[in-house]
Design a protein around this motif. Sequence first.
Motif, PDB file in Angstrom:
ATOM      1  N   ALA A   1     -18.440 -26.770  18.375  1.00  0.00           N
ATOM      2  CA  ALA A   1     -17.887 -26.661  19.719  1.00  0.00           C
ATOM      3  C   ALA A   1     -18.751 -27.276  20.810  1.00  0.00           C
ATOM      4  O   ALA A   1     -18.563 -26.952  21.986  1.00  0.00           O
ATOM      5  CB  ALA A   1     -17.608 -25.191  20.050  1.00  0.00           C
ATOM      6  N   HIS A   2     -19.684 -28.157  20.482  1.00  0.00           N
ATOM      7  CA  HIS A   2     -20.344 -28.909  21.538  1.00  0.00           C
ATOM      8  C   HIS A   2     -19.286 -29.668  22.334  1.00  0.00           C
ATOM      9  O   HIS A   2     -18.310 -30.181  21.769  1.00  0.00           O
ATOM     10  CB  HIS A   2     -21.367 -29.880  20.961  1.00  0.00           C
ATOM     11  N   ASN A   3     -19.506 -29.771  23.643  1.00  0.00           N
ATOM     12  CA  ASN A   3     -18.437 -30.290  24.500  1.00  0.00           C
ATOM     13  C   ASN A   3     -17.961 -31.683  24.095  1.00  0.00           C
ATOM     14  O   ASN A   3     -16.774 -32.006  24.223  1.00  0.00           O
ATOM     15  CB  ASN A   3     -18.885 -30.313  25.966  1.00  0.00           C
ATOM     16  N   ASP A   4     -18.878 -32.518  23.575  1.00  0.00           N
ATOM     17  CA  ASP A   4     -18.468 -33.884  23.255  1.00  0.00           C
ATOM     18  C   ASP A   4     -17.579 -33.959  22.020  1.00  0.00           C
ATOM     19  O   ASP A   4     -16.996 -35.006  21.754  1.00  0.00           O
ATOM     20  CB  ASP A   4     -19.691 -34.801  23.085  1.00  0.00           C
ATOM     21  N   HIS A   5     -17.445 -32.857  21.298  1.00  0.00           N
ATOM     22  CA  HIS A   5     -16.559 -32.837  20.127  1.00  0.00           C
ATOM     23  C   HIS A   5     -15.232 -32.131  20.400  1.00  0.00           C
ATOM     24  O   HIS A   5     -14.306 -32.250  19.592  1.00  0.00           O
ATOM     25  CB  HIS A   5     -17.263 -32.176  18.941  1.00  0.00           C
ATOM     26  N   VAL A   6     -15.153 -31.411  21.519  1.00  0.00           N
ATOM     27  CA  VAL A   6     -13.938 -30.619  21.783  1.00  0.00           C
ATOM     28  C   VAL A   6     -13.342 -30.872  23.162  1.00  0.00           C
ATOM     29  O   VAL A   6     -12.314 -30.271  23.503  1.00  0.00           O
ATOM     30  CB  VAL A   6     -14.221 -29.102  21.633  1.00  0.00           C
ATOM     31  N   ASN A   7     -13.954 -31.762  23.974  1.00  0.00           N
ATOM     32  CA  ASN A   7     -13.494 -31.850  25.364  1.00  0.00           C
ATOM     33  C   ASN A   7     -12.086 -32.413  25.519  1.00  0.00           C
ATOM     34  O   ASN A   7     -11.423 -32.156  26.519  1.00  0.00           O
ATOM     35  CB  ASN A   7     -14.505 -32.606  26.250  1.00  0.00           C
ATOM     36  N   ALA A   8     -11.587 -33.152  24.529  1.00  0.00           N
ATOM     37  CA  ALA A   8     -10.217 -33.665  24.605  1.00  0.00           C
ATOM     38  C   ALA A   8      -9.226 -32.817  23.811  1.00  0.00           C
ATOM     39  O   ALA A   8      -8.030 -33.119  23.795  1.00  0.00           O
ATOM     40  CB  ALA A   8     -10.164 -35.108  24.108  1.00  0.00           C
TER      41      ALA A   8
ATOM     42  N   LEU B   1     -20.238 -21.747  22.634  1.00  0.00           N
ATOM     43  CA  LEU B   1     -20.231 -23.145  23.051  1.00  0.00           C
ATOM     44  C   LEU B   1     -18.855 -23.575  23.526  1.00  0.00           C
ATOM     45  O   LEU B   1     -18.728 -24.325  24.499  1.00  0.00           O
ATOM     46  CB  LEU B   1     -20.703 -24.036  21.893  1.00  0.00           C
ATOM     47  N   TRP B   2     -17.828 -23.114  22.863  1.00  0.00           N
ATOM     48  CA  TRP B   2     -16.470 -23.431  23.308  1.00  0.00           C
ATOM     49  C   TRP B   2     -16.262 -22.968  24.745  1.00  0.00           C
ATOM     50  O   TRP B   2     -15.685 -23.676  25.567  1.00  0.00           O
ATOM     51  CB  TRP B   2     -15.434 -22.776  22.396  1.00  0.00           C
ATOM     52  N   GLY B   3     -16.748 -21.784  25.055  1.00  0.00           N
ATOM     53  CA  GLY B   3     -16.585 -21.242  26.393  1.00  0.00           C
ATOM     54  C   GLY B   3     -17.285 -22.051  27.462  1.00  0.00           C
ATOM     55  O   GLY B   3     -16.889 -22.015  28.636  1.00  0.00           O
ATOM     56  N   MET B   4     -18.323 -22.783  27.090  1.00  0.00           N
ATOM     57  CA  MET B   4     -18.991 -23.655  28.051  1.00  0.00           C
ATOM     58  C   MET B   4     -18.135 -24.883  28.379  1.00  0.00           C
ATOM     59  O   MET B   4     -18.184 -25.418  29.485  1.00  0.00           O
ATOM     60  CB  MET B   4     -20.336 -24.127  27.487  1.00  0.00           C
ATOM     61  N   ALA B   5     -17.349 -25.322  27.416  1.00  0.00           N
ATOM     62  CA  ALA B   5     -16.506 -26.505  27.612  1.00  0.00           C
ATOM     63  C   ALA B   5     -15.142 -26.147  28.189  1.00  0.00           C
ATOM     64  O   ALA B   5     -14.562 -26.918  28.962  1.00  0.00           O
ATOM     65  CB  ALA B   5     -16.332 -27.253  26.292  1.00  0.00           C
ATOM     66  N   HIS B   6     -14.629 -24.977  27.810  1.00  0.00           N
ATOM     67  CA  HIS B   6     -13.273 -24.590  28.206  1.00  0.00           C
ATOM     68  C   HIS B   6     -13.281 -23.117  28.603  1.00  0.00           C
ATOM     69  O   HIS B   6     -13.323 -22.231  27.746  1.00  0.00           O
ATOM     70  CB  HIS B   6     -12.293 -24.822  27.060  1.00  0.00           C
ATOM     71  N   THR B   7     -13.237 -22.867  29.882  1.00  0.00           N
ATOM     72  CA  THR B   7     -13.314 -21.493  30.379  1.00  0.00           C
ATOM     73  C   THR B   7     -11.968 -20.798  30.410  1.00  0.00           C
ATOM     74  O   THR B   7     -11.912 -19.560  30.473  1.00  0.00           O
ATOM     75  CB  THR B   7     -13.910 -21.477  31.793  1.00  0.00           C
ATOM     76  N   ASP B   8     -10.894 -21.558  30.362  1.00  0.00           N
ATOM     77  CA  ASP B   8      -9.570 -20.969  30.575  1.00  0.00           C
ATOM     78  C   ASP B   8      -8.642 -21.087  29.377  1.00  0.00           C
ATOM     79  O   ASP B   8      -7.445 -20.830  29.483  1.00  0.00           O
ATOM     80  CB  ASP B   8      -8.900 -21.607  31.800  1.00  0.00           C
ATOM     81  N   ARG B   9      -9.192 -21.476  28.237  1.00  0.00           N
ATOM     82  CA  ARG B   9      -8.335 -21.617  27.056  1.00  0.00           C
ATOM     83  C   ARG B   9      -9.128 -21.360  25.787  1.00  0.00           C
ATOM     84  O   ARG B   9     -10.261 -21.825  25.641  1.00  0.00           O
ATOM     85  CB  ARG B   9      -7.724 -23.017  27.000  1.00  0.00           C
ATOM     86  N   ARG B  10      -8.510 -20.621  24.867  1.00  0.00           N
ATOM     87  CA  ARG B  10      -9.096 -20.383  23.548  1.00  0.00           C
ATOM     88  C   ARG B  10      -8.511 -21.381  22.558  1.00  0.00           C
ATOM     89  O   ARG B  10      -7.458 -21.962  22.796  1.00  0.00           O
ATOM     90  CB  ARG B  10      -8.794 -18.950  23.099  1.00  0.00           C
ATOM     91  N   TRP B  11      -9.226 -21.605  21.481  1.00  0.00           N
ATOM     92  CA  TRP B  11      -8.644 -22.370  20.382  1.00  0.00           C
ATOM     93  C   TRP B  11      -7.532 -21.554  19.736  1.00  0.00           C
ATOM     94  O   TRP B  11      -7.355 -20.369  20.037  1.00  0.00           O
ATOM     95  CB  TRP B  11      -9.728 -22.744  19.364  1.00  0.00           C
ATOM     96  N   ASP B  12      -6.793 -22.156  18.785  1.00  0.00           N
ATOM     97  CA  ASP B  12      -5.598 -21.499  18.248  1.00  0.00           C
ATOM     98  C   ASP B  12      -5.791 -20.853  16.885  1.00  0.00           C
ATOM     99  O   ASP B  12      -5.294 -19.751  16.636  1.00  0.00           O
ATOM    100  CB  ASP B  12      -4.454 -22.534  18.146  1.00  0.00           C
ATOM    101  N   TRP B  13      -6.502 -21.528  15.993  1.00  0.00           N
ATOM    102  CA  TRP B  13      -6.689 -21.018  14.636  1.00  0.00           C
ATOM    103  C   TRP B  13      -8.164 -20.845  14.338  1.00  0.00           C
ATOM    104  O   TRP B  13      -8.968 -21.733  14.626  1.00  0.00           O
ATOM    105  CB  TRP B  13      -6.113 -21.998  13.601  1.00  0.00           C
ATOM    106  N   ASP B  14      -8.513 -19.696  13.752  1.00  0.00           N
ATOM    107  CA  ASP B  14      -9.879 -19.474  13.292  1.00  0.00           C
ATOM    108  C   ASP B  14     -10.081 -20.132  11.929  1.00  0.00           C
ATOM    109  O   ASP B  14      -9.311 -19.873  10.985  1.00  0.00           O
ATOM    110  CB  ASP B  14     -10.163 -17.976  13.148  1.00  0.00           C
ATOM    111  N   LEU B  15     -11.102 -20.953  11.823  1.00  0.00           N
ATOM    112  CA  LEU B  15     -11.476 -21.510  10.530  1.00  0.00           C
ATOM    113  C   LEU B  15     -12.375 -20.535   9.781  1.00  0.00           C
ATOM    114  O   LEU B  15     -13.114 -19.762  10.404  1.00  0.00           O
ATOM    115  CB  LEU B  15     -12.222 -22.836  10.719  1.00  0.00           C
ATOM    116  N   ALA B  16     -12.341 -20.591   8.455  1.00  0.00           N
ATOM    117  CA  ALA B  16     -13.168 -19.724   7.619  1.00  0.00           C
ATOM    118  C   ALA B  16     -13.707 -20.516   6.444  1.00  0.00           C
ATOM    119  O   ALA B  16     -13.051 -21.456   5.960  1.00  0.00           O
ATOM    120  CB  ALA B  16     -12.349 -18.528   7.117  1.00  0.00           C
TER     121      ALA B  16
END
Length: 209
Positions: free
Chosen positions: A65-72, A93-108
């Motif tokens: 979730a570093h911003n350069d991998h998830v910003n788009a 880390l996701w929360g640092m890039a996107h404060t108003d949206r969560r991802w959709d599926w949890d990977l395991a």
Amino acid sequence: MAARIDKIVTSGAFELDGGSWDVENNVWLVGDDAEVLVIDAAHDAREILTAVGDRRVVGIFCTHAHNDHVNAAPALADATRAPIMLHPAGAPLWGMAHTDRRWDWDLADGQEIEVAGVRGTVLLTPGHAPGAVCLSFPDLGVVFTGDTLFQGGPGATGRSFSDFPTIIDSISTRLLTLPPQTVVHTGHGGDTTIGDEAPQLDEWVVRGH
């Protein structure tokens, strides 16, 4: 239609710990003429959409979730209605890039993702970032490693949320156990193989300490 792998390179900024660096990211597309999985939606959703064309996007896979991998990722998800896939340990880390949206599926770890008739297996490989994952496609002879393993060594561990012993353990137990001919598609830069990187493990450990 046989599954194929396409790559585009997008440019933007990596931001963490108060710093900003210009980077080029590999965005990988696994699929056929009908459907595709996007791996690491970096920087430019429009450029990724051009590469996707009229194919159905089955998912937007985030190696970490570093911003350069998830910003788009959100813009790409909005345009395609595809789910964003991330390991939940990447939440800080996701929360640092996107404060108003969560991802959709949890990977395991061990989860399988199917696209274009081939199955990829999720490998949990923390160290560079919490919840970092790789995606191995044995039938294609490839593994997508994000920033966990590069040509010539492991991903960086000198910033927040990273740990060198952890990434070495991830690489040695989860990646170097793959067949040596496995092609490593990385998050930045050129490809390598498991066989080319495995002999360097001891050198990385010495260098890292």
